[in-house]
Design an enzyme around this catalytic site. Structure first.
Site, mmCIF file in Angstrom:
data_model
loop_
_atom_site.group_PDB
_atom_site.id
_atom_site.type_symbol
_atom_site.label_atom_id
_atom_site.label_comp_id
_atom_site.label_asym_id
_atom_site.label_seq_id
_atom_site.Cartn_x
_atom_site.Cartn_y
_atom_site.Cartn_z
ATOM 1 N N SER A 107 0.840 -1.205 0.000
ATOM 2 C CA SER A 107 0.000 0.000 0.000
ATOM 3 C C SER A 107 0.874 1.253 0.000
ATOM 4 O O SER A 107 1.952 1.268 0.612
ATOM 5 C CB SER A 107 -0.863 -0.015 1.264
ATOM 6 O OG SER A 107 -1.381 1.267 1.517
ATOM 7 N N GLN A 128 0.147 -0.403 -4.696
ATOM 8 C CA GLN A 128 -1.199 0.200 -4.728
ATOM 9 C C GLN A 128 -1.111 1.694 -4.502
ATOM 10 O O GLN A 128 -0.343 2.168 -3.675
ATOM 11 C CB GLN A 128 -2.068 -0.453 -3.641
ATOM 12 C CG GLN A 128 -3.446 0.163 -3.461
ATOM 13 C CD GLN A 128 -3.467 1.299 -2.435
ATOM 14 O OE1 GLN A 128 -2.625 1.342 -1.546
ATOM 15 N NE2 GLN A 128 -4.402 2.224 -2.576
ATOM 16 N N TYR A 130 -3.721 5.494 -4.394
ATOM 17 C CA TYR A 130 -4.992 6.206 -4.516
ATOM 18 C C TYR A 130 -4.761 7.388 -5.451
ATOM 19 O O TYR A 130 -3.616 7.795 -5.664
ATOM 20 C CB TYR A 130 -5.420 6.765 -3.148
ATOM 21 C CG TYR A 130 -5.731 5.723 -2.113
ATOM 22 C CD1 TYR A 130 -6.934 5.020 -2.164
ATOM 23 C CD2 TYR A 130 -4.852 5.454 -1.066
ATOM 24 C CE1 TYR A 130 -7.239 4.069 -1.201
ATOM 25 C CE2 TYR A 130 -5.152 4.499 -0.105
ATOM 26 C CZ TYR A 130 -6.350 3.814 -0.175
ATOM 27 O OH TYR A 130 -6.656 2.876 0.765
ATOM 28 N N THR A 156 -6.732 2.138 -6.406
ATOM 29 C CA THR A 156 -7.933 1.925 -5.586
ATOM 30 C C THR A 156 -8.920 3.052 -5.850
ATOM 31 O O THR A 156 -8.578 4.229 -5.739
ATOM 32 C CB THR A 156 -7.542 1.864 -4.095
ATOM 33 O OG1 THR A 156 -6.641 0.769 -3.942
ATOM 34 C CG2 THR A 156 -8.753 1.649 -3.210
ATOM 35 N N ARG A 165 -14.658 5.366 10.608
ATOM 36 C CA ARG A 165 -14.524 4.095 11.344
ATOM 37 C C ARG A 165 -14.630 4.410 12.823
ATOM 38 O O ARG A 165 -13.705 4.967 13.419
ATOM 39 C CB ARG A 165 -13.213 3.430 10.974
ATOM 40 C CG ARG A 165 -13.259 3.005 9.504
ATOM 41 C CD ARG A 165 -11.929 2.932 8.842
ATOM 42 N NE ARG A 165 -12.075 2.923 7.384
ATOM 43 C CZ ARG A 165 -11.066 3.003 6.555
ATOM 44 N NH1 ARG A 165 -9.838 3.069 7.009
ATOM 45 N NH2 ARG A 165 -11.274 3.023 5.253
ATOM 46 N N LYS A 252 -9.171 -1.456 -8.348
ATOM 47 C CA LYS A 252 -9.718 -2.083 -7.131
ATOM 48 C C LYS A 252 -10.867 -1.253 -6.568
ATOM 49 O O LYS A 252 -10.756 -0.031 -6.459
ATOM 50 C CB LYS A 252 -8.603 -2.188 -6.086
ATOM 51 C CG LYS A 252 -9.051 -2.685 -4.719
ATOM 52 C CD LYS A 252 -7.838 -2.976 -3.858
ATOM 53 C CE LYS A 252 -8.189 -3.492 -2.492
ATOM 54 N NZ LYS A 252 -8.493 -2.426 -1.549
ATOM 55 N N HIS A 276 -13.588 -2.615 0.047
ATOM 56 C CA HIS A 276 -12.556 -2.162 0.978
ATOM 57 C C HIS A 276 -12.675 -2.908 2.317
ATOM 58 O O HIS A 276 -12.408 -2.356 3.383
ATOM 59 C CB HIS A 276 -12.673 -0.646 1.193
ATOM 60 C CG HIS A 276 -11.341 0.059 1.233
ATOM 61 N ND1 HIS A 276 -10.800 0.710 0.162
ATOM 62 C CD2 HIS A 276 -10.443 0.204 2.231
ATOM 63 C CE1 HIS A 276 -9.635 1.245 0.496
ATOM 64 N NE2 HIS A 276 -9.381 0.939 1.761
ATOM 65 N N ARG A 279 -15.042 -1.194 4.843
ATOM 66 C CA ARG A 279 -14.485 -0.030 5.540
ATOM 67 C C ARG A 279 -14.900 1.293 4.912
ATOM 68 O O ARG A 279 -14.487 2.344 5.361
ATOM 69 C CB ARG A 279 -12.955 -0.123 5.551
ATOM 70 C CG ARG A 279 -12.456 -1.371 6.209
ATOM 71 C CD ARG A 279 -11.017 -1.676 5.842
ATOM 72 N NE ARG A 279 -10.051 -0.803 6.465
ATOM 73 C CZ ARG A 279 -9.657 -0.897 7.718
ATOM 74 N NH1 ARG A 279 -10.174 -1.828 8.495
ATOM 75 N NH2 ARG A 279 -8.758 -0.071 8.209
#
Ligand code: FMN
Length: 380
Positions: A107, A128, A130, A156, A165, A252, A276, A279
């Site tokens: 990530s 990965q 964003y 993503t 969260r 993703k 996710h 999440r």
């Protein structure tokens, strides 16, 4: 290590070894955690067709993903802050995956940097990212992934902004973790974790430190990250990434047949059916519920990967039966890492492999490639 028979055993050990805030960061989902629960419940609700008198003496789990041979249809999903679950967590995860012959995805929000992981492993890994408001940073990350010879870029799509969260807010999770009056007892009772992680060398976002102008302090980095998720991003931005990344592109966070078609048009080599891990959008369907519609929309034009709720080889078999080429594990990886570092991850992969092998055999499926809907019972 004590007797470990399942991913759930690893989860229980993890809960004892790491502070509550870190455990809950992995274990929890957004808001009321409905989607988090649905991922597991909908997998559980499927049952297999038991088939007998089929020659399954040489079951093979080997397959390919994006043209690369892998030893079983599984990959390790990108998880931010894995290095807080165990010192050097991302390096250990990448090493365990490499030894097992499956892909590891790092990530952007990792503790070990892309260069740290590259230096510690000799098998290519996935990276990965964003879409960030600072596109220069995306560009720089792409260049770093090329320099590190990453074999695929995973973009993503399902985090234009952060789902809340509640557990993290309740626990006062902060990056890097700090000793406070509130968590003192929790931390003192996890001395091994505290010595290696809390007072260890790597405790913050390894890919960001030294790369963000004006945000060198660790607290600033967390703030910078939160302010950077780009709520204005559209498929045109995905095409922008596609035009800059020369290798395999995995998109993703696809949870809808229409989006699957957009992903294809944007140049995806693979999509990950993912919410996710429950999440983000609470109330979104479970991933196993939508997998068949995404598979139908893609219609063999690129690979379909799956994540969300995989805690056993049986879960992987169900995803394969419904058309996934491979599954990815997020929480199962983090619990295993917290429970036993590289050995813990290797144990988790062993468990999943054995469960998958036996499940395929008992459904009369000679190899992973032959998995299909015939393995599942249709409810009347
Ligand atoms: C603690 C944690 C951190 C995560 N961080 C990221 C991330 O940085 N990037 C990303 O694309 N997905 C991230 N995910 C989502 C996973 O990649 C994956 O989609 C999800 O964990 C799959 O569900 P599972 O946890 O039930 O296996 C994270 C998941 C967890 C549990």
């Amino acid at each position: 290590m004590p007797l470990i028979q399942s991913i759930d055993d690893l989860r229980k050990i993890a809960r004892r070894r790491i502070p509550r805030a870190i455990f809950d960061y992995a274990d929890g989902g957004s808001y009321q955690e409905r989607t988090l629960r649905a991922n597991a419940a909908d997998l559980d609700a499927l049952s297999f067709r038991q088939r007998v008198m089929v020659d399954v003496s040489s079951t093979s789990l080997a397959t390919t993903v994006l043209g690369t041979k892998i030893s079983m249809p599984l990959a390790i999903a990108p998880t931010g802050l894995a290095g807080l679950f165990h010192a050097d967590g991302e390096i250990l995860g990448a090493q365990a995956a490499a030894a097992f012959g499956i892909p590891f995805c790092l990530s952007t929000m990792s503790i070990c940097s892309i260069e740290d992981v590259r230096a510690a492993t000799n098998r290519p890994f996935w990276f990965q990212q964003y879409l960030m408001r600072d596109r220069g940073f995306n560009q720089a990350l792409i260049e770093r992934a090329i320099a590190a010879q990453c074999s695929a870029l995973m973009l993503t799509l399902d985090l234009p902004l952060l789902g809340e969260r509640w557990r993290d807010a309740r626990n006062g999770l902060c990056i890097p973790p700090r000793l406070s009056l509130r968590n003192a007892w929790d931390v003192v009772t996890k001395p091994a974790w505290a010595m290696k992680v809390l007072f260890g060398k790597r405790r913050t976002f390894g890919n960001l430190v030294g790369h963000i102008k004006g945000a060198s302090g660790v607290l600033n980095l967390a703030e910078w990250t939160h302010s950077q998720f780009d709520a204005s991003a559209t498929w045109r931005d995905v095409e922008w990434v596609r035009s800059r990344w020369p290798g395999r592109l995995i998109l993703k966070g696809v949870l809808d047949a229409d989006d699957a078609r957009f992903a294809l048009a944007a140049g995806a080599d693979a999509v990950v059916v993912s919410n996710h891990g429950g999440r983000q959008l609470d109330g979104a369907p479970s991933t196993i519920e939508v997998l068949p519609e995404v598979v139908a929309a893609i219609d063999g034009r690129c690979e379909v990967l799956f994540d969300g709720g995989i805690r056993s080889g049986q879960d992987i078999a169900k995803a394969l039966a419904l058309g996934a080429r491979a599954g990815l594990i997020g929480k199962s990886f983090l619990f295993a890492l917290a429970a036993g570092g590289e050995a813990g991850v290797t144990r988790a992969l062993d468990i999943l492999r054995n469960e998958l092998r036996v499940t395929l055999a008992l459904t009369g499926t000679p190899n992973a490639a032959a998995a299909g809907p015939h393995m599942l019972r249709v409810r009347s």
